[in-house]
Design an enzyme around this catalytic site. Structure first.
Site, mmCIF file in Angstrom:
data_model
loop_
_atom_site.group_PDB
_atom_site.id
_atom_site.type_symbol
_atom_site.label_atom_id
_atom_site.label_comp_id
_atom_site.label_asym_id
_atom_site.label_seq_id
_atom_site.Cartn_x
_atom_site.Cartn_y
_atom_site.Cartn_z
ATOM 1 N N ARG A 162 24.564 28.463 17.656
ATOM 2 C CA ARG A 162 23.563 27.479 17.659
ATOM 3 C C ARG A 162 23.170 26.974 16.214
ATOM 4 O O ARG A 162 23.816 27.851 14.768
ATOM 5 C CB ARG A 162 22.205 27.064 17.118
ATOM 6 C CG ARG A 162 21.537 27.416 19.136
ATOM 7 C CD ARG A 162 20.564 28.238 19.605
ATOM 8 N NE ARG A 162 20.084 28.422 20.652
ATOM 9 C CZ ARG A 162 18.773 29.228 20.824
ATOM 10 N NH1 ARG A 162 18.430 29.922 20.298
ATOM 11 N NH2 ARG A 162 18.960 29.645 21.875
ATOM 12 N N LYS A 209 9.699 27.489 22.823
ATOM 13 C CA LYS A 209 8.725 26.437 24.235
ATOM 14 C C LYS A 209 8.130 27.980 24.609
ATOM 15 O O LYS A 209 6.949 28.260 25.880
ATOM 16 C CB LYS A 209 9.115 25.479 25.103
ATOM 17 C CG LYS A 209 9.684 24.544 24.316
ATOM 18 C CD LYS A 209 10.112 23.055 24.649
ATOM 19 C CE LYS A 209 11.898 23.757 24.637
ATOM 20 N NZ LYS A 209 12.470 23.320 23.887
ATOM 21 N N ASP A 248 15.516 24.936 22.393
ATOM 22 C CA ASP A 248 15.370 25.897 21.320
ATOM 23 C C ASP A 248 14.084 26.063 20.177
ATOM 24 O O ASP A 248 14.574 26.957 19.718
ATOM 25 C CB ASP A 248 16.807 26.442 20.902
ATOM 26 C CG ASP A 248 17.589 26.423 22.385
ATOM 27 O OD1 ASP A 248 17.557 26.889 23.358
ATOM 28 O OD2 ASP A 248 19.350 26.072 21.731
ATOM 29 N N THR A 279 21.454 30.511 27.489
ATOM 30 C CA THR A 279 22.765 30.277 28.640
ATOM 31 C C THR A 279 23.927 29.750 28.701
ATOM 32 O O THR A 279 24.286 30.480 28.860
ATOM 33 C CB THR A 279 21.827 28.756 29.177
ATOM 34 O OG1 THR A 279 20.904 28.011 29.248
ATOM 35 C CG2 THR A 279 22.676 27.588 30.628
ATOM 36 N N GLY A 315 17.028 27.399 28.744
ATOM 37 C CA GLY A 315 17.182 28.623 28.973
ATOM 38 C C GLY A 315 15.595 29.305 27.743
ATOM 39 O O GLY A 315 16.008 29.401 26.487
ATOM 40 N N HIS A 316 14.868 29.446 28.336
ATOM 41 C CA HIS A 316 13.833 30.286 27.863
ATOM 42 C C HIS A 316 13.467 31.731 27.616
ATOM 43 O O HIS A 316 13.854 32.807 29.342
ATOM 44 C CB HIS A 316 12.419 29.615 28.559
ATOM 45 C CG HIS A 316 12.203 28.435 28.977
ATOM 46 N ND1 HIS A 316 12.263 28.002 28.001
ATOM 47 C CD2 HIS A 316 12.130 27.249 29.487
ATOM 48 C CE1 HIS A 316 11.874 26.427 28.194
ATOM 49 N NE2 HIS A 316 12.117 26.498 29.685
ATOM 50 N N GLN A 359 14.270 21.572 27.092
ATOM 51 C CA GLN A 359 14.865 21.301 25.472
ATOM 52 C C GLN A 359 13.785 19.834 25.002
ATOM 53 O O GLN A 359 13.347 21.091 24.574
ATOM 54 C CB GLN A 359 16.210 20.219 26.847
ATOM 55 C CG GLN A 359 16.978 20.142 26.654
ATOM 56 C CD GLN A 359 17.197 20.435 28.385
ATOM 57 O OE1 GLN A 359 16.402 19.647 29.564
ATOM 58 N NE2 GLN A 359 17.286 21.804 29.323
HETATM 59 P P1 GTP Z 1 15.363 25.676 25.574
HETATM 60 O O1 GTP Z 1 13.913 25.056 26.322
HETATM 61 O O2 GTP Z 1 16.192 26.051 25.507
HETATM 62 O O3 GTP Z 1 14.810 24.285 24.773
HETATM 63 O O4 GTP Z 1 14.885 27.156 24.881
HETATM 64 P P2 GTP Z 1 13.292 27.362 24.544
HETATM 65 O O5 GTP Z 1 12.473 26.368 23.878
HETATM 66 O O6 GTP Z 1 11.780 28.329 24.879
HETATM 67 O O7 GTP Z 1 13.921 28.840 23.436
HETATM 68 P P3 GTP Z 1 14.615 29.811 23.550
HETATM 69 O O8 GTP Z 1 13.522 31.320 24.108
HETATM 70 O O9 GTP Z 1 15.363 28.942 23.612
HETATM 71 O O10 GTP Z 1 14.750 30.045 22.244
HETATM 72 C C1 GTP Z 1 13.847 30.325 20.708
HETATM 73 C C2 GTP Z 1 14.019 31.924 20.739
HETATM 74 O O11 GTP Z 1 13.332 32.904 19.676
HETATM 75 C C3 GTP Z 1 13.928 33.170 21.589
HETATM 76 O O12 GTP Z 1 14.945 34.126 21.444
HETATM 77 C C4 GTP Z 1 12.610 33.925 21.515
HETATM 78 O O13 GTP Z 1 12.531 35.661 21.997
HETATM 79 C C5 GTP Z 1 12.528 34.202 19.875
HETATM 80 N N1 GTP Z 1 11.410 33.489 18.894
HETATM 81 C C6 GTP Z 1 10.460 32.542 20.047
HETATM 82 N N2 GTP Z 1 9.988 32.464 18.792
HETATM 83 C C7 GTP Z 1 9.795 33.387 17.518
HETATM 84 C C8 GTP Z 1 9.759 33.953 16.560
HETATM 85 O O14 GTP Z 1 8.599 33.469 16.420
HETATM 86 N N3 GTP Z 1 10.326 34.790 15.264
HETATM 87 C C9 GTP Z 1 11.530 34.953 15.773
HETATM 88 N N4 GTP Z 1 12.441 36.075 15.248
HETATM 89 N N5 GTP Z 1 11.645 34.624 17.268
HETATM 90 C C10 GTP Z 1 11.158 34.105 17.973
HETATM 91 P P1 IMP Z 2 23.128 19.337 29.060
HETATM 92 O O1 IMP Z 2 22.381 19.287 29.326
HETATM 93 O O2 IMP Z 2 23.922 20.448 29.689
HETATM 94 O O3 IMP Z 2 23.829 18.159 30.027
HETATM 95 O O4 IMP Z 2 24.059 19.046 27.734
HETATM 96 C C1 IMP Z 2 23.596 17.976 27.133
HETATM 97 C C2 IMP Z 2 23.494 18.295 25.339
HETATM 98 O O5 IMP Z 2 22.272 18.794 25.554
HETATM 99 C C3 IMP Z 2 24.478 19.186 24.564
HETATM 100 O O6 IMP Z 2 23.865 18.712 23.705
HETATM 101 C C4 IMP Z 2 23.711 21.132 25.243
HETATM 102 O O7 IMP Z 2 23.994 21.702 24.304
HETATM 103 C C5 IMP Z 2 22.010 20.512 24.647
HETATM 104 N N1 IMP Z 2 21.266 20.919 25.537
HETATM 105 C C6 IMP Z 2 20.609 20.892 27.299
HETATM 106 N N2 IMP Z 2 20.107 21.395 27.401
HETATM 107 C C7 IMP Z 2 19.331 22.122 26.108
HETATM 108 C C8 IMP Z 2 18.475 23.400 25.943
HETATM 109 O O8 IMP Z 2 17.886 23.847 26.817
HETATM 110 N N3 IMP Z 2 18.712 23.931 24.360
HETATM 111 C C9 IMP Z 2 19.634 23.278 23.138
HETATM 112 N N4 IMP Z 2 20.118 22.550 23.643
HETATM 113 C C10 IMP Z 2 20.667 21.861 25.176
HETATM 114 MG MG MG Z 3 16.478 27.611 25.232
#
Ligand code: GTP
Ligand code: IMP
Ligand code: MG
Length: 432
Positions: free
Chosen positions: A314, A29, A26, A309, A53-54, A233
């Protein structure tokens, strides 16, 4: 004359980039991949499944991706590699979200398929663990990878062929049903025929996406095409190098590109570590810089730190450079992207953890042993607070104190932040 082997000479033409999380996922990415995808021809997911969840925000509209590479919005060729755990029920929903957008998608025949018994087992195992639960996303990812390792998984090439799918489900269903009932006192939500009928129709619909991703990516790299590898992740959720057992079941570190996609190890020339300006973690496990109370709530609300997701709040903490330094080493970052700087805006002072104190000693590496990590205390350095407007598009437009924060991180890590993100939108980004 010096003879340069064929593959060395190829190296000079390889603009391939890996984007990975340096913390617990999170980090943002999705946003960075969407941005970089502009210059890529192929965008490849190589690990994890819809536990990820991106979120990508374009012109105020929010898109949430769990399986589709975040390059989808740039109309790029999207590839799901063998290392992914693919839930076809989720992919279907995601494709619906993208309806109307031009889409080119290929899924590797070797990709493991998430089956309903994986979800059921994920839930049952967590319940059985009680207080010691991992806090998984409940998406069946752990049991799916466990089946891969046990050589009992179903692969995409079987999903798309009715007869083979039937054979595999006939073979596996009774065993999984018994396991659920006799070990966990739980049961399958759907019967065998119901599962078969659903998965068969999904397989038929997705058959057109079958493509050898390993071969396609290898050929693209050989042809000098720009390939972007999108990690899911983060480093400390890595099944080997994360805070085991509080980790995911795949490998979110950069090295996983080779085994997850099936390409040669000489083929990567840029590794971007995504670093959130503070730390977050979902689920259980050690968290050295964790904050509680008002400050944590304020950062959580401002940063909208609720799982993409699962919607879970968090956990929040200060930036931990011990984590990032270790991640730098594990991934070989050539640069970082610092995200969510705007979320720290308005604080009087900010803290950065630069070392741990363990057993009276100062350490600068994350200990492998969870028992030790749990006893580490953060050593903080304080920096002045700053304001970020979110409208800055050049580094020089940032307030001096904000630039100092970025500079502090760069100096301590020894790599540059070529991207600084100051908001969720595509345009809220400083490219240096
Ligand atoms: P995983 O693959 O689940 O680890 O997620 P991720 O790394 O793609 O990140 P994710 O999208 O779950 O979480 C990032 C959140 O921050 C999203 O809601 C984005 O829209 C938001 N975001 C990204 N960059 C910025 C930023 O610079 N500022 C703010 N305020 N929000 C941001
Ligand atoms: P699982 O991947 O669903 O088995 O979860 C294992 C651990 O990884 C837990 O702590 C989850 O919250 C964490 N996790 C899995 N996917 C993500 C992600 O995309 N973002 C942040 N945490 C994650
Ligand atoms: Mg995410």
């Amino acid at each position: 004359m010096l003879h340069i082997p064929f593959f060395w000479s190829e190296l000079f033409y390889m603009p391939s980039t890996v984007v990975v999380g340096s913390q617990f996922g999170d980090e943002g990415k999705g946003k960075v991949v969407d941005l970089l995808a502009r210059n890529a021809e192929l965008v490849v997911r190589f690990n994890g499944g819809n536990n990820a969840g991106h979120t990508v925000v374009v012109e105020g509209k929010k898109y949430k991706f769990h399986l589709m590479p975040s390059g989808a919005l740039q109309g790029k060729q999207c590839l799901v590699a063998a290392g992914v755990a693919l839930d076809p029920r989720v992919l279907l929903k995601e494709l619906e979200q993208l309806e109307g957008k031009e889409l080119s998608l290929a899924i590797d025949p070797r990709t493991q398929i998430v089956m309903p018994w994986h979800n059921a087992l994920d839930g049952a195992k967590e319940t059985a663990k009680g207080k010691a639960k991992i806090g998984t996303t409940g998406r069946g990812i752990g049991p799916c990878y466990a089946d891969r390792a046990s050589r009992t998984g179903i692969r995409f090439c079987e999903l798309v062929e009715s007869e083979r799918l039937r054979q595999r489900v006939e073979e596996l269903f009774p065993e999984k049903e018994r396991l659920l009932k006799q070990v966990y006192g739980s049961e399958m939500q759907q019967g065998k025929e119901e599962i078969l009928s659903l998965y068969d129709s999904l397989g038929k619909g997705f058959a057109k996406y079958l493509g050898d991703v390993s071969l396609q990516v290898s050929n693209a790299l050989k042809a000098g095409k720009n390939v972007l590898f999108e990690g899911a992740q983060g480093t400390f959720l890595d099944n080997d190098f994360g805070t085991y057992p509080f980790v995911t079941s795949s490998h979110p570190i950069a090295g996983a590109v080779f085994t997850g996609v099936g390409i040669g190890v000489q083929r990567i020339d840029r590794v971007i570590g995504i670093v959130k300006a503070y730390t977050t973690r979902v689920g259980s496990g050690p968290f050295v810089t964790e904050l509680h109370g008002e400050l944590a709530d304020r950062i959580r609300e401002k940063g909208k730190e609720f799982g993409t997701t699962t919607g879970r709040p968090r956990r929040i903490g200060w930036l931990d450079l011990v984590l990032i330094k270790t991640a730098l080493r594990l991934n070989g970052f050539t640069e970082i992207a610092l995200t969510k700087l705007d979320v720290l805006s308005g604080l009087k002072e900010v803290k950065v953890c630069t070392a741990y104190e363990y057993n009276g000693k100062t350490i600068e590496e994350v200990p492998a042993d969870l028992g030790r990590l749990g006893q580490c205390k953060p050593v903080f350095e304080k920096l002045p607070g700053f304001e970020v407007q979110g409208t800055e598009t050049e580094f020089g437009q940032l307030q001096q104190e904000a630039r100092d924060y970025v500079g502090f991180v760069e100096e301590r890590l020894g790599v540059g932040a070529k991207i600084v993100s100051v908001g969720p939108g595509r345009e809220e980004t400083i490219l240096r």
